[in-house]
Design an enzyme around this catalytic site. Sequence first.
Site, PDB file in Angstrom:
ATOM      1  CD  GLU A  43      -2.969  -0.834  -0.101  1.00 59.74           C
ATOM      2  OE1 GLU A  43      -3.064   0.301  -0.605  1.00 59.74           O
ATOM      3  OE2 GLU A  43      -3.579  -1.816  -0.545  1.00 59.74           O
ATOM      4  CE1 TYR A 124      -7.317   2.773  -0.463  1.00 66.55           C
ATOM      5  CE2 TYR A 124      -4.923   2.880  -0.270  1.00 66.55           C
ATOM      6  CZ  TYR A 124      -6.064   2.272  -0.751  1.00 66.55           C
ATOM      7  OH  TYR A 124      -5.949   1.129  -1.502  1.00 66.55           O
ATOM      8  CG  ASP A 142      -8.515   3.060  -5.095  1.00 66.51           C
ATOM      9  OD1 ASP A 142      -9.764   3.117  -5.213  1.00 66.51           O
ATOM     10  OD2 ASP A 142      -7.791   2.394  -5.865  1.00 66.51           O
ATOM     11  CB  CYS A 197     -21.213   3.616 -19.255  1.00 66.73           C
ATOM     12  SG  CYS A 197     -20.262   5.040 -18.676  1.00 66.73           S
ATOM     13  CB  CYS A 200     -20.592  -0.254 -15.543  1.00 66.89           C
ATOM     14  SG  CYS A 200     -20.383   0.082 -13.772  1.00 66.89           S
TER      15      CYS A 200
END
Length: 288
Positions: A43, A124, A142, A197, A200
């Site tokens: 991370e 985060y 994120d 899209c 999705c």
Amino acid sequence: MECFALARGGSKHSTDVLRWGMPRLRDLPWRQTREPWAILVSEVMLQQTQAPRVVPKWHEFMASYPTPGSCAQAALGDVLRLWQGLGYPRRARNLHTAATQIADAGEFPSSLETLLRLPGVGHYTARAVLTFAFEADAAVVDTNIARVLARVAGRRLTPKQAQAAADAALPPGGSWAWNQCLMDLGAALCRPTSPQCSACPLRSRCAWRGTGEDPALGSAGVSTRQARFDGSDRQARGRLMKALVAAPVAHDRLAVVMGCDADRAARLAADMHLEGLVITAGLAVELP
């Protein structure tokens, strides 16, 4: 509120995302472990570096420093040498300091409060360690997830609203898979440009659907274009760090190595000294 639009789908939205995401999860090595130190290293590396560049460095780092104790015992200069190529060396310094704190404590922090005490660990990163190492019910935001949240909501979100939307959408007991899938959805489909899209799984709940002004632009957590690198202080500092991996650099060579004028080179080297990234040894600068 619009920022909770993702949550209004109830369990169906999580089922749709998981059904889309689990067979398509990117094959990233840190996804094969739940070891907290390995997750923290990944991370921190990923904070400002894309995953393809991180993968080989993560393998190298974990081979050299498989535990916080092994990292803490190493000289900071050795950690910085290994870090070369990832940029932003303060991350390596913070990780080395964090390793020392963890080793001294004798146990890995496992709560949001204790993780946030580690240097270089913000909300985060702390939440990412909680969900990806401990599989705790923690929602991460994120840049990919932040973009999804803003587009589904149909408006720019504040940091508080983005986190609240992520928290509300999190399916209890399924945080690891949900966060990974939502992150990959943002990377693969809900991309900064040319989003797909039609493919999705959240299309039916999305307030944007690729038409009109993109609400992700300027929304909390969504990355913006970095400042020009060529000619920047970051480039000059990076040149010095790269040179120091091989050998110390004499003060009268700083400007040549860093590719800038002498006054600027001296100022940047002094800043790096204050940050603990370099030390002065006689007439030269070297790694600590």
